[in-house]
Motif scaffolding. Structure first.
Motif, PDB file in Angstrom:
ATOM      1  N   ARG A 114      69.880  42.271  32.008  1.00 33.56           N
ATOM      2  CA  ARG A 114      70.726  42.176  33.203  1.00 33.56           C
ATOM      3  C   ARG A 114      69.847  42.050  34.447  1.00 33.56           C
ATOM      4  O   ARG A 114      70.071  41.190  35.305  1.00 33.56           O
ATOM      5  N   SER A 115      68.818  42.889  34.545  1.00 29.73           N
ATOM      6  CA  SER A 115      67.925  42.799  35.707  1.00 29.73           C
ATOM      7  C   SER A 115      67.217  41.448  35.752  1.00 29.73           C
ATOM      8  O   SER A 115      66.980  40.886  36.811  1.00 29.73           O
ATOM      9  N   LEU A 116      66.873  40.958  34.571  1.00 28.94           N
ATOM     10  CA  LEU A 116      66.171  39.676  34.507  1.00 28.94           C
ATOM     11  C   LEU A 116      67.050  38.562  35.080  1.00 28.94           C
ATOM     12  O   LEU A 116      66.590  37.736  35.876  1.00 28.94           O
ATOM     13  N   ALA A 117      68.315  38.570  34.686  1.00 31.84           N
ATOM     14  CA  ALA A 117      69.233  37.541  35.193  1.00 31.84           C
ATOM     15  C   ALA A 117      69.317  37.632  36.715  1.00 31.84           C
ATOM     16  O   ALA A 117      69.323  36.617  37.419  1.00 31.84           O
ATOM     17  N   ARG A 118      69.333  38.877  37.223  1.00 31.99           N
ATOM     18  CA  ARG A 118      69.411  39.068  38.668  1.00 31.99           C
ATOM     19  C   ARG A 118      68.139  38.531  39.329  1.00 31.99           C
ATOM     20  O   ARG A 118      68.190  37.834  40.332  1.00 31.99           O
ATOM     21  N   ALA A 119      67.005  38.864  38.737  1.00 33.02           N
ATOM     22  CA  ALA A 119      65.725  38.446  39.339  1.00 33.02           C
ATOM     23  C   ALA A 119      65.585  36.933  39.337  1.00 33.02           C
ATOM     24  O   ALA A 119      64.857  36.371  40.154  1.00 33.02           O
ATOM     25  N   MET A 120      66.276  36.284  38.409  1.00 32.79           N
ATOM     26  CA  MET A 120      66.101  34.832  38.299  1.00 32.79           C
ATOM     27  C   MET A 120      67.131  34.039  39.082  1.00 32.79           C
ATOM     28  O   MET A 120      67.070  32.807  39.119  1.00 32.79           O
ATOM     29  N   ARG A 121      68.069  34.742  39.710  1.00 31.28           N
ATOM     30  CA  ARG A 121      69.057  34.015  40.512  1.00 31.28           C
ATOM     31  C   ARG A 121      68.355  33.259  41.630  1.00 31.28           C
ATOM     32  O   ARG A 121      67.462  33.784  42.292  1.00 31.28           O
ATOM     33  N   PHE A 137      71.485  30.536  44.892  1.00 36.44           N
ATOM     34  CA  PHE A 137      70.471  30.897  45.872  1.00 36.44           C
ATOM     35  C   PHE A 137      71.037  31.815  46.956  1.00 36.44           C
ATOM     36  O   PHE A 137      70.374  32.736  47.426  1.00 36.44           O
ATOM     37  N   LEU A 138      72.305  31.540  47.309  1.00 40.76           N
ATOM     38  CA  LEU A 138      72.906  32.303  48.406  1.00 40.76           C
ATOM     39  C   LEU A 138      73.018  33.795  48.085  1.00 40.76           C
ATOM     40  O   LEU A 138      73.011  34.623  48.972  1.00 40.76           O
ATOM     41  N   VAL A 139      73.101  34.116  46.780  1.00 44.82           N
ATOM     42  CA  VAL A 139      73.205  35.527  46.428  1.00 44.82           C
ATOM     43  C   VAL A 139      71.873  36.078  45.940  1.00 44.82           C
ATOM     44  O   VAL A 139      71.787  37.179  45.434  1.00 44.82           O
ATOM     45  N   SER A 140      70.812  35.305  46.053  1.00 44.43           N
ATOM     46  CA  SER A 140      69.530  35.769  45.552  1.00 44.43           C
ATOM     47  C   SER A 140      68.743  36.438  46.677  1.00 44.43           C
ATOM     48  O   SER A 140      68.956  36.169  47.848  1.00 44.43           O
ATOM     49  N   PRO A 141      67.811  37.324  46.267  1.00 42.15           N
ATOM     50  CA  PRO A 141      66.998  37.993  47.283  1.00 42.15           C
ATOM     51  C   PRO A 141      66.045  37.016  47.980  1.00 42.15           C
ATOM     52  O   PRO A 141      65.487  37.335  49.024  1.00 42.15           O
ATOM     53  N   TYR A 142      65.867  35.831  47.350  1.00 44.48           N
ATOM     54  CA  TYR A 142      64.929  34.867  47.940  1.00 44.48           C
ATOM     55  C   TYR A 142      65.386  34.397  49.318  1.00 44.48           C
ATOM     56  O   TYR A 142      64.578  34.070  50.174  1.00 44.48           O
ATOM     57  N   LEU A 143      66.725  34.336  49.489  1.00 39.86           N
ATOM     58  CA  LEU A 143      67.252  33.699  50.686  1.00 39.86           C
ATOM     59  C   LEU A 143      66.783  34.391  51.960  1.00 39.86           C
ATOM     60  O   LEU A 143      66.156  33.784  52.832  1.00 39.86           O
ATOM     61  N   ALA A 144      67.069  35.693  52.044  1.00 33.02           N
ATOM     62  CA  ALA A 144      66.723  36.428  53.263  1.00 33.02           C
ATOM     63  C   ALA A 144      65.226  36.396  53.489  1.00 33.02           C
ATOM     64  O   ALA A 144      64.742  36.151  54.600  1.00 33.02           O
ATOM     65  N   LYS A 145      64.479  36.628  52.385  1.00 35.47           N
ATOM     66  CA  LYS A 145      63.020  36.628  52.500  1.00 35.47           C
ATOM     67  C   LYS A 145      62.508  35.284  52.984  1.00 35.47           C
ATOM     68  O   LYS A 145      61.652  35.190  53.860  1.00 35.47           O
ATOM     69  N   GLY A 146      63.065  34.221  52.368  1.00 37.56           N
ATOM     70  CA  GLY A 146      62.616  32.869  52.687  1.00 37.56           C
ATOM     71  C   GLY A 146      62.868  32.523  54.149  1.00 37.56           C
ATOM     72  O   GLY A 146      61.989  31.985  54.828  1.00 37.56           O
ATOM     73  N   LEU A 147      64.061  32.871  54.619  1.00 37.58           N
ATOM     74  CA  LEU A 147      64.395  32.535  56.007  1.00 37.58           C
ATOM     75  C   LEU A 147      63.485  33.267  56.984  1.00 37.58           C
ATOM     76  O   LEU A 147      63.037  32.715  57.975  1.00 37.58           O
ATOM     77  N   LYS A 148      63.177  34.525  56.646  1.00 42.02           N
ATOM     78  CA  LYS A 148      62.332  35.322  57.520  1.00 42.02           C
ATOM     79  C   LYS A 148      60.930  34.701  57.604  1.00 42.02           C
ATOM     80  O   LYS A 148      60.352  34.563  58.686  1.00 42.02           O
ATOM     81  N   ARG A 203      66.655  28.146  40.230  1.00 52.68           N
ATOM     82  CA  ARG A 203      66.907  26.715  40.090  1.00 52.68           C
ATOM     83  C   ARG A 203      66.876  26.008  41.444  1.00 52.68           C
ATOM     84  O   ARG A 203      66.355  24.905  41.594  1.00 52.68           O
ATOM     85  N   PHE A 204      67.444  26.682  42.444  1.00 50.28           N
ATOM     86  CA  PHE A 204      67.436  26.116  43.796  1.00 50.28           C
ATOM     87  C   PHE A 204      65.986  25.899  44.255  1.00 50.28           C
ATOM     88  O   PHE A 204      65.630  24.829  44.749  1.00 50.28           O
ATOM     89  N   LEU A 205      65.154  26.925  44.046  1.00 46.93           N
ATOM     90  CA  LEU A 205      63.755  26.814  44.469  1.00 46.93           C
ATOM     91  C   LEU A 205      63.028  25.720  43.688  1.00 46.93           C
ATOM     92  O   LEU A 205      62.248  24.947  44.253  1.00 46.93           O
TER      93      LEU A 205
END
Lengths: 508, 358, 102
Positions: A367-374, A220-231, A377-379
């Protein structure tokens, strides 16, 4: 409004009798699959229930104005490129058209040679063949069966978002948002940004989820979700009251919502409300794949059934692929990539791309899919809805909204002999109304599992029937009629049931 | 069928165990049309007409007993039923059938009326101009089959029947003084065994020296959304349930291989239903499905005790709803006592071994 | 319970709900137009007669059923509102009358 984006779709009467591929659903997965297939010169038809492309996540994206872009953000706006690519492709497009049936076409040796898809639009039904079909029917909101959830004034959070995207509507009056999941805070933030006054956000995320989710924190820490989620979280917390660890949520009122009731911090709270928006995540919309006979499995992380798929998003039924959230919740970005991969798979099965070339093209996509799915699991772990909100504890809570069947009736029927969802249909008619189990299926499975102390995967799901969306009897009556079919119906009038000519028919 | 017999046996004080399959099985009880139907049945086999007529007459008793034991109203309604005909040829074929039925040797006589369009319209105001006429039989009716199914389960439970779901039977071994029934779940022993497994009987019957003669028969049904009441009487191919939904059905194909829905058949059925009742055209269809009937070679039931393994019985019929009282009362009595009454003995498979007499 | 943001440009249409004129934006679904007009309940159920209103807005829940131009049980969230459209509360089950309108 960009003029070029409003391309006229095909009316149902104009459609060909046969295509190389029919794609069902114009969300990111369906649009991307159709665009990819058109690029390989596959004769492609995209069918969608809505008036314009985008699915639910990019709903009304081709009509969106600059005010909508500001309000809904760049993630929403990204859908515009996906829709544009599709509209600029050679694929045919049938908007405002429902797909209600899909069955394999077999040759004399009982080999599957294609699929036949039932479509309906403007009061006319047709059966159209395709060598390959991609179902990209997306997700729907997980049922949220609390006391009073059938009252007018209680809606899903997604419904409010659709009203915002399509009509620029924002809730007014006393608004409460309740539930769990990343979309809950996204919606709250969007509504607040749009000028809605949200009185309270009731967060039902169970405390123990944080511990479980922590194990998946590195992703989760390296996923784009983190920054978005915190904001999002910051926006919501600054602009409205957020109450955590909510339990025993209920909507009350006579003929319509008047109050929201819940427990938190050891006591009961009440709040007058005009609108209660519920959300506890989304689940794959499996009605179509279920009725089509695809094999499904229980996804323990997402607490739902999802169709089994191979690496090219092929289902257990030959010629039928499933891409996007309908095959398991991965989000819009992943769905678009999955659509492209599924498109490659279909193109290859059609002989339009060599396997080696297909594999080469898929490498960057995977490769992009793996990135998008990082971080997914945390979520999943963090926003896993609590049991009390999935398996109603109050016996009076309505589970099947169409037939008005309560949790108590379902529990009682288990001991009366209805051990599975399909027996339950026979006992109580639950799941037999117009929504065809979409809003009660998972709840019924989990209730039965709970009552029988079994796992949901042992209980199974409703077996769904065509048409998966209603069509008029008149439309059915206008479909082609074979001579065999006429005999099958009219022979009854000749009374073949009751003839006593067994001896004549007996093999010698 | 199985639930009726089990409840009937428990009513007589026997200890009964029902071994059933799981949530998804080829249950004919799920696919019935819920008619209690007398007209047209029993050509070449008047005893079947008698058995059916007696069943219709016993239905009020069954409904009353189920209601008093379970509190469930099965929605029994016997206002008489119609066969609607969409051409003079169809009407003539049906009239000929009724005449043949009533003129065969040992015929069972019951009232029926042949009506023209105008007479039919007086009873069924919703019919369209394509209806050329009808046959009305006052003995016919229908029930709510889902509530019947639930009531039978509740009644079994009230009579302490040991109902076990997910207990598919893989083997039956005749043992001294009874039978051992085996499955992945273990073994159950009983002095008597009744095979009421529908299509499953074909596999089970030979294990106890019986023969379950069947021919493939597939039927398809269309169900619409709920509508306000428009149809006072059941029609053999169209009925409105007491909840409002309209059922359209009763196709028959000699197909035992696939339960795939044939939209072409749905189309013919929908077309005929709309010609019978034009107001149905705009109703939304919510479900279509197909199922296999438990169809014996002559369409009449088979009830038989094994000669080589006494105590083993086979019971099969495609009219599980119509015949429910016969199965719960007469057939259960027969199995409980072991004495075969004359009206039941005629349904043995011996009838397929002698030359047809008609 | 919903209000319309004023920063979107869209044409206006007028339809009726239970006989009363309602103004909506071109492109609204019937269900969205009703929500914008403050209508919470648009039907009663065929089972108990309880009032219901739009719930999912995406065509899956069948709660926003209304009668449109005389046709019962239409999904309000999937039908675009049109000028002059006659929308009515769906009372219980679909009405079948023995003399159908031809």
């Amino acid at each position: 409004m960009t003029e070029g984006m409003v391309r006229r779709g095909h009316g149902i009467a104009d459609l060909a009798d046969e295509y190389d591929v029919i794609v069902v659903g114009a969300g990111p997965a369906g649009l991307s699959a159709a665009t990819m297939l058109a690029r390989f010169k596959a004769r492609t038809l995209l069918v969608d229930e809505n008036q314009t492309p985008g699915g639910q996540i990019y709903r009304a994206i081709t009509l969106a104005q600059s005010a909508d872009r500001r309000r809904l953000g760049e993630d929403y706006w990204r859908g515009r490129g996906i829709a544009e690519d599709f509209l600029n492709s050679e694929a045919e497009y049938a908007p405002a058209t429902t797909a209600w049936s899909i069955q394999s076409v077999q040759d004399d040796a009982e080999r599957i040679v294609g699929q036949e898809v039932g479509l309906s639009s403007t009061g006319m039904a047709r059966l159209i063949r395709a060598k390959q079909v991609v179902l990209a029917t997306g997700a729907l909101e997980r049922p949220f069966p609390i006391p009073g959830w059938t009252l007018p004034g209680v809606m899903t959070a997604g419904a409010a978002q659709i009203a915002l995207k399509t009509s620029g509507l924002v809730p007014s009056g006393k608004v409460v948002i309740a539930g769990t999941g990343p979309l809950l805070y996204l919606l709250a933030a969007q509504l607040i940004e749009a000028g809605a006054r949200v009185s309270t956000v009731l967060d039902t995320t169970p405390r123990e989820n944080w511990l479980r989710a922590f194990r998946h924190a590195p992703g989760f820490l390296v996923s784009p979700y983190l920054a978005k989620g915190l904001k999002l979280l910051r926006t919501v917390q600054r602009r409205t009251r957020v109450i955590r660890w909510v339990s025993e949520l209920a909507a009350e009122g006579e003929g319509g919502l008047r109050e929201v009731v819940w427990r938190a911090g050891g006591c009961e709270h009440r709040l007058p409300a005009d609108l209660l928006l519920l959300h506890q995540g989304v689940v794959p919309n499996v009605n179509f794949s279920n009725a089509a006979g695809c094999a499904h499995e229980w996804d323990e992380a997402q607490l739902t059934f999802r169709p089994q798929i191979d690496e090219w998003y092929g289902s257990s039924v030959a010629g039928l692929s499933l891409a996007g959230d309908g095959a398991g919740i991965r989000g819009a970005e992943a769905a678009a990539i999955q659509g492209r991969i599924a498109g490659l798979g279909c193109a290859s099965r059609l002989g339009l791309v060599a396997p080696a070339e297909r594999d080469r093209l898929a490498v960057p996509l995977r490769r992009s899919l793996a990135r998008a799915m990082r971080g997914r699991r945390f979520l999943d772990e963090l926003y896993r809805p609590g049991k009390e909100f999935r398996v109603p504890q109050d016996p009076d809570t309505i589970v099947c909204r169409c037939e008005e069947i309560s949790a108590g009736q379902i529990r009682t029927s288990v001991s009366a002999g209805a051990g599975g969802p399909n027996q339950m249909k026979v006992f109580l008619r639950c799941g037999m109304g117009p929504c065809q189990g979409r809003l009660c299926g998972l709840t019924v499975t989990e209730l039965i599992a709970d009552e029988r102390s079994k796992h949901p995967c042992e209980i199974g799901f409703y077996r769904l029937r065509f048409p998966i969306k209603p069509l008029r009897l008149r439309e059915l009556a206008a479909l082609p009629q074979t001579q065999t079919a006429k005999v099958a119906v009219l022979a009854d009038l000749a009374d073949t049931h009751h003839s006593a000519d067994w001896n004549e028919r007996k093999p010698q | 069928m199985g639930a009726c017999v089990a409840w009937g046996l428990a009513r007589r004080g026997l200890r009964v165990c029902v071994l059933d399959e799981g949530d998804i099985a080829l249950r004919a009880s799920r696919a019935n049309f819920a008619l209690i139907w007398v007209q047209g049945k029993g050509i070449g086999f008047p005893a079947y007409a008698a058995w059916t007529k007696a069943a219709a007459e016993a239905w009020p008793r069954l409904a009353a007993e189920l209601r008093s034991e379970t509190g469930i109203n099965v929605g029994l309604d016997q206002p008489g039923g119609f066969t609607l005909c969409l051409s003079d040829r169809e009407l003539q074929a049906n009239v000929d059938l009724m005449v043949r039925l009533h003129s065969q040797t040992d015929a069972v006589i019951y009232p029926y009326e042949v009506m023209d369009h105008r007479q039919t319209k007086a009873r069924l105001p919703a019919i369209g101009p394509d209806v050329s006429g009808s046959i009305y039989c006052p003995l016919d009716g229908h029930v709510n089959s889902l509530r019947l199914f639930r009531a039978l389960h509740a009644a079994m439970k009230a009579r302490s029947v040991d109902y076990r779901a997910d207990h598919a039977v893989t083997a039956i071994e005749p043992r001294a003084g009874g039978f051992a029934l085996n499955g992945a779940w273990g073994t159950v022993r009983a002095p008597k065994v009744v095979l009421a497994a529908g299509l499953g009987n074909a596999r089970l019957a030979p294990m106890v020296g019986l023969e379950a003669l069947m021919k493939p028969s597939r039927g398809q049904i269309i169900v619409t959304e709920k509508a306000t009441p428009f149809l006072r009487y059941p029609v053999v191919t169209v009925r409105q349930t007491d909840e409002g939904g309209v059922m359209i059905g009763d196709s028959e194909e000699a197909d035992g291989s696939s339960l795939r829905i044939d939209h072409s058949i749905s189309s013919v059925m929908a077309d005929r239903a709309i010609r019978m009742f034009p107001l149905l055209g705009d109703l939304n269809v919510v479900r279509t499905w197909s199922a296999f009937r438990v169809m014996t070679p002559d369409g009449s039931p088979i009830y038989e005790q094994s000669e080589t393994c006494p105590g083993a019985y086979v019971a099969m019929a495609h009219s599980g709803v119509t015949l429910a009282p016969q199965h719960a009362f007469s057939l259960a009595d027969y199995i409980a006592t072991g004495t075969i009454p004359k009206e039941v003995a005629v349904f043995s498979t011996r009838r397929f071994r002698v030359p047809a007499s008609v | 319970m919903f209000r319309r943001l004023s920063d979107r440009a869209s044409g206006e249409v007028t339809f009726t709900f239970d006989g009363l004129p309602v103004r909506a934006s071109a492109g609204d679904s019937v269900a969205a137009a009703l929500l914008a007009a403050g209508v919470r309940a648009c039907r009663t159920t065929p089972v108990s007669g309880a009032p219901r209103g739009p719930y999912c807005m995406m065509g899956v829940c069948f709660e926003c059923l209304v009668r449109i131009d005389g046709m019962d049980n239409r999904q309000g969230c999937l039908v675009p509102v049109q000028e002059g459209m006659r929308v009515e509360t769906q009372h219980g089950a679909r009405a079948l009358t023995t003399e159908p309108a031809q």
